[in-house]
Write a protein that holds these residues in place. Structure first.
Motif, PDB file in Angstrom:
ATOM      1  N   LEU A 297       0.809  -1.221   0.000  1.00 28.46           N
ATOM      2  CA  LEU A 297       0.000   0.000   0.000  1.00 28.46           C
ATOM      3  C   LEU A 297       0.846   1.277   0.000  1.00 28.46           C
ATOM      4  O   LEU A 297       0.516   2.243   0.679  1.00 28.46           O
ATOM      5  CB  LEU A 297      -0.935   0.028   1.223  1.00 28.46           C
ATOM      6  N   ARG A 298       1.939   1.272  -0.720  1.00 26.89           N
ATOM      7  CA  ARG A 298       2.819   2.455  -0.811  1.00 26.89           C
ATOM      8  C   ARG A 298       3.347   2.900   0.549  1.00 26.89           C
ATOM      9  O   ARG A 298       3.637   4.074   0.764  1.00 26.89           O
ATOM     10  CB  ARG A 298       2.091   3.637  -1.464  1.00 26.89           C
ATOM     11  N   TYR A 299       3.467   1.967   1.452  1.00 28.83           N
ATOM     12  CA  TYR A 299       3.973   2.294   2.783  1.00 28.83           C
ATOM     13  C   TYR A 299       5.460   2.610   2.683  1.00 28.83           C
ATOM     14  O   TYR A 299       6.226   1.864   2.083  1.00 28.83           O
ATOM     15  CB  TYR A 299       3.747   1.101   3.715  1.00 28.83           C
ATOM     16  N   LYS A 300       5.854   3.754   3.275  1.00 27.29           N
ATOM     17  CA  LYS A 300       7.264   4.151   3.158  1.00 27.29           C
ATOM     18  C   LYS A 300       7.930   4.282   4.514  1.00 27.29           C
ATOM     19  O   LYS A 300       9.107   4.594   4.618  1.00 27.29           O
ATOM     20  CB  LYS A 300       7.362   5.485   2.427  1.00 27.29           C
TER      21      LYS A 300
ATOM     22  N   GLU B 228       4.015   9.255  10.267  1.00 27.10           N
ATOM     23  CA  GLU B 228       2.556   9.323  10.202  1.00 27.10           C
ATOM     24  C   GLU B 228       1.976   7.970   9.788  1.00 27.10           C
ATOM     25  O   GLU B 228       1.046   7.460  10.417  1.00 27.10           O
ATOM     26  CB  GLU B 228       2.143  10.400   9.198  1.00 27.10           C
ATOM     27  N   GLN B 229       2.586   7.393   8.730  1.00 30.44           N
ATOM     28  CA  GLN B 229       2.099   6.092   8.256  1.00 30.44           C
ATOM     29  C   GLN B 229       2.248   5.031   9.341  1.00 30.44           C
ATOM     30  O   GLN B 229       1.326   4.262   9.602  1.00 30.44           O
ATOM     31  CB  GLN B 229       2.898   5.670   7.021  1.00 30.44           C
TER      32      GLN B 229
ATOM     33  N   GLN C  18      -0.284   5.414  11.985  1.00 29.12           N
ATOM     34  CA  GLN C  18      -1.634   5.023  11.572  1.00 29.12           C
ATOM     35  C   GLN C  18      -1.803   3.495  11.547  1.00 29.12           C
ATOM     36  O   GLN C  18      -2.806   2.974  12.016  1.00 29.12           O
ATOM     37  CB  GLN C  18      -1.910   5.601  10.199  1.00 29.12           C
ATOM     38  N   ILE C  19      -0.786   2.832  10.985  1.00 29.75           N
ATOM     39  CA  ILE C  19      -0.852   1.368  10.934  1.00 29.75           C
ATOM     40  C   ILE C  19      -0.892   0.808  12.360  1.00 29.75           C
ATOM     41  O   ILE C  19      -1.700  -0.061  12.683  1.00 29.75           O
ATOM     42  CB  ILE C  19       0.364   0.790  10.183  1.00 29.75           C
TER      43      ILE C  19
ATOM     44  N   HIS D 290      -1.898   2.252  15.042  1.00 29.50           N
ATOM     45  CA  HIS D 290      -3.183   2.554  15.681  1.00 29.50           C
ATOM     46  C   HIS D 290      -4.264   1.581  15.212  1.00 29.50           C
ATOM     47  O   HIS D 290      -5.026   1.034  16.015  1.00 29.50           O
ATOM     48  CB  HIS D 290      -3.588   3.992  15.370  1.00 29.50           C
ATOM     49  N   SER D 291      -4.321   1.356  13.881  1.00 28.48           N
ATOM     50  CA  SER D 291      -5.331   0.444  13.337  1.00 28.48           C
ATOM     51  C   SER D 291      -5.134  -0.961  13.882  1.00 28.48           C
ATOM     52  O   SER D 291      -6.091  -1.637  14.279  1.00 28.48           O
ATOM     53  CB  SER D 291      -5.260   0.402  11.815  1.00 28.48           C
TER      54      SER D 291
END
Lengths: 298, 439
Positions: B193-196, B200-201, B204-205, B207-208
């Motif tokens: 998923l274009r995770y770099k 922030e990314q 978010q991951i 947290h989810s």
């Protein structure tokens, strides 16, 4: 021929699959592994047939042939066998029809009496034959039935309800015959009385009060002379609205057993599903957003 | 340079240890997969016979309407719930030693979660009426709850497992250490998923994943409860018991942990992961196992002594069957020995707490718990409340046929093939979790 046949059997895929499995499973307690599907050559079992006749309303005569065999020490009805019904005379055997036995082992056939030929004594000779198959030996049975008719009248006088059955044969009344009276229940008939016919061939019983009927109060009433030596079974039917009216239950309140669930159950169910699936959707939505944002940023 | 492309020493070491698996399969590997495929094919042939001829090819009959299939179903799905619960708890509380275990546990949960429901489908005689479960669903029926709960759970565990893997997919996409085929690179690109690895990314991951882990625990308890209620709410001796649910939960989590320990041992030996899956991991898992197994022993004892003491007619009949050495006695006592007594006694002795012994105990426990599942299903069904008269012996006593054996083995083979294939596609040790180590 036989040898090549057995080699052919050995080469089928099923054989190999089974052999492989057995090899893999050696040592596991599965005696049933071997038992399953091994086809034994069974001996033919002797079967037994009993034929009976029911003379119904007007011209109808129903033949019932029960085919049984002794299996594991008790007689069991045999399903799915073809029974041929005949009306034999001095000259030839006329085939009346055929039927397969049902799950109770009974094959039946309805014929009209006017199509049958009576012998010199005035009786119909009737025969049923099961020709045998790989498992069961053949069997047959023959009966002689004299034509008879029964009329059933339901009379009401001064709030006394009476059932009168009249039995006749060849235009003459039949006396000294035991007639049984029934009402049809949901599954089997319920006996409500019995009487012997007088010299006019009439037998009567009083109809009991308070029996439940259908929503309109209808009751199906049956009068029957049962398995008589000369006439076989002779019966007559009548419908009368003499029963209590059955009140259909319209009570559809919410309950565990009704078609609508208790409210608390429904709400709990929906709430839980909404919370969990809502949560899933949120997480999945965020993943999509993450991808989109990363794409936008390059 | 992107964070997912610059790895520290430890991450590089993991990638190198596991990389060989991702690159090219060996000969032994091919043979093993071939053996598993043969087992699956044999099961498929059994299934073909079952569909063609009907359930008469199984040992299931009028009275004993459930057998190996249901035992397998409740076993696999129970293991799945148990593993999911462990993964969720370890993840949510960020248990320091739990890092390599979370991934294996999630994989066990995901894979057994897929295999389990297949076995309930095998029990269905009329596949053409399968959709009736939805179009004629009754909210009052535990079967409806189970259908909903299992499908909900499967989506949940899939999302959770995927979330755990995204960061590693990105690492595999960006790494230059491995020579990966182009289809793999494409796959990892799509899945990452274009995770770099931006803060922030990552936040978010995390947290989810954390929120999925949080909701996993009540969801799994609910799923456990619903499945056990299918039995518990049925008026059958030894099923209709309030302790049925808790005993099922406890023993399934134990069986799940047993399987996880077994896989930890296999992966460790196979890929030389001694540095990441250490004796400490085995010991900690063994301690959890002992606590669960002790609780299960207590529940078992409580259940049987209550039945025995109150001498209810039918309960006593089932208890007698289960205890009698002429019927299920050997299976019952041996299962209890391996699933309850041995783990407690052996793990109590410090010098026996080695990975090898713990793995062996887990293997025995995993098999013994399956036997307990079988004993949950069959003896009560062989004890109907209405006595059966003039029934043929196979109606009264269940014994599995080769078709059932073939399908059970095919199920086990599917389990193994998934775990054989998994390291070919993903890293069984979470590489991304070691990013805070010294560079």
């Amino acid at each position: 021929m036989k040898r090549s046949n057995s080699i052919f059997r050995l080469l089928t895929f099923g054989y190999w699959a089974k052999a492989l499995l057995l090899a893999l499973l050696a040592g596991l307690p599965g005696s049933a592994l071997w038992a399953q599907e091994e086809e034994e050559e069974p001996e033919q079992i002797s079967s037994r047939m009993s034929l009976s006749a029911i003379q119904g309303d007007e011209d109808k005569l129903t033949l019932k042939a029960l085919v049984r065999a002794k299996i594991d020490g008790r007689f069991t009805g045999l399903q799915g066998l073809e029974v041929v019904f005949f009306s034999p005379s001095d000259t030839l055997e006329k085939e009346l029809g055929r039927d397969s036995t049902d799950m109770d082992g009974i094959a039946s056939l309805s014929v009209s009496k006017s199509a049958l030929q009576a012998d010199t004594g005035g009786a119909f000779i009737l025969k049923a034959v099961f020709e045998g198959n790989a498992l069961f030996e053949e069997s047959d049975d023959e009966i002689a039935v004299t034509a008879a008719g029964m009329a059933l009248e339901a009379m009401e006088e001064d709030s006394v309800r009476t059932l009168v059955a009249t039995l006749e044969s060849g235009g003459a009344p039949v006396a000294e015959a035991d007639v049984y009276f029934y009402v049809q229940g949901a599954f089997s008939p319920l006996k409500i009385g019995e009487a012997t016919t007088d010299e006019e061939g009439m037998a009567s019983v009083e109809f009991p009060a308070g029996l439940p009927g259908d929503p309109d109060g209808n009751i199906h009433i049956i009068a029957r002379l049962e398995e008589d030596e000369t006439f076989g079974t002779v019966e007559a039917n009548v419908n009368k609205a003499w029963g209590r009216k059955l009140e259909a239950s319209h009570n559809q309140s919410r309950a565990l057993w009704s078609s609508s669930p208790p409210l608390w159950l429904l709400l709990t169910f929906i709430t839980l599903l909404v919370i969990i699936w809502g949560h899933y959707l949120e997480v999945i939505y965020k993943l999509f957003r993450l991808r989109k944002k990363a794409a936008a940023e390059g | 340079m992107m964070k997912t492309a610059e790895l520290n020493k430890k991450q590089t070491a993991i990638l190198q240890a596991l990389g060989a698996q991702l690159e090219k399969p060996g000969m032994l590997y091919r043979l093993w997969v071939a053996l598993l495929l043969v087992l699956i094919l044999a099961g498929t042939y059994g299934l073909y016979r079952q569909i063609l001829i009907g359930h008469v090819v199984t040992g299931m009959r009028d009275n004993v309407v459930w057998g190996y299939y249901i035992a397998n179903f409740i076993y696999f799905i129970g293991v799945s719930y148990g593993a999911a619960m462990l993964a969720a708890i370890l993840y949510y509380f960020k248990v320091p030693w739990g890092r390599p275990i979370v991934r294996i546990a999630a994989l066990v949960a995901f894979i057994t979660g897929i295999i389990g429901p297949v076995f309930i489908l095998l029990c269905i005689g009329r596949f053409d009426r399968l959709h009736y479960l939805f179009i004629h669903a009754r909210v009052q029926s535990p079967i409806t709850w189970d259908v909903m709960v299992i499908s909900t759970y499967l989506v949940g565990i899939t999302v959770f497992t995927y979330l755990l893997l995204i960061k590693d997919f990105a690492i595999l996409r960006d790494t230059s250490l491995l020579e990966l085929s182009s289809w793999r690179r494409k796959l990892y690109t799509a899945l990452s998923l274009r995770y770099k690895g931006t803060d922030e990314q990552e936040g978010q991951i995390d947290h989810s994943t954390k929120s999925m882990a949080f909701i996993m625990v009540p969801k799994v308890i609910l799923a456990f409860a619903v499945l056990s209620w299918i039995f518990g709410m049925t008026l059958r001796p030894s099923w209709n018991s309030t302790i049925f649910g808790p005993a099922y939960v406890i023993s399934s989590v134990a069986a799940g942990i047993g399987l996880i320990i077994g896989l930890m041992w296999v992966y460790r030996r196979l890929y030389g992961l001694e540095e990441y899956i250490t004796g400490l991991h085995f010991r900690n898992m063994a301690f959890i196992l002992v606590i669960l197994v002790a609780a299960f022993g207590y529940f078992t004892f409580s259940e049987y002594i209550t039945n025995w003491y109150s001498s209810g007619k039918w309960e006593s009949a089932v208890t007698a069957k289960v205890l009698s050495f002429k019927e299920f006695g050997w299976a019952f006592h041996l299962a209890n020995l391996f699933a309850i007594v041995l783990p407690i006694v052996i793990i109590a002795i410090p010098r026996f707490r080695t990975p090898n012994i713990i793995a062996l105990l887990s293997l025995l426990l995993v098999v013994a718990m399956w036997v307990r599942r079988y004993l949950t299903v069959v003896p009560p069904l062989e004890t109907p409340l209405l006595p059966v008269q003039d029934a043929r012996p196979e109606f009264v006593h269940y014994s599995a046929t080769w078709v059932e054996w073939a399908l059970v083995l095919a199920g086990a083979a599917t389990f193994f093939i998934f775990f054989t294939l998994a390291p070919k596609l993903i890293s069984v040790i979470p590489i991304s979790d070691y990013d805070k180590e010294t560079r």
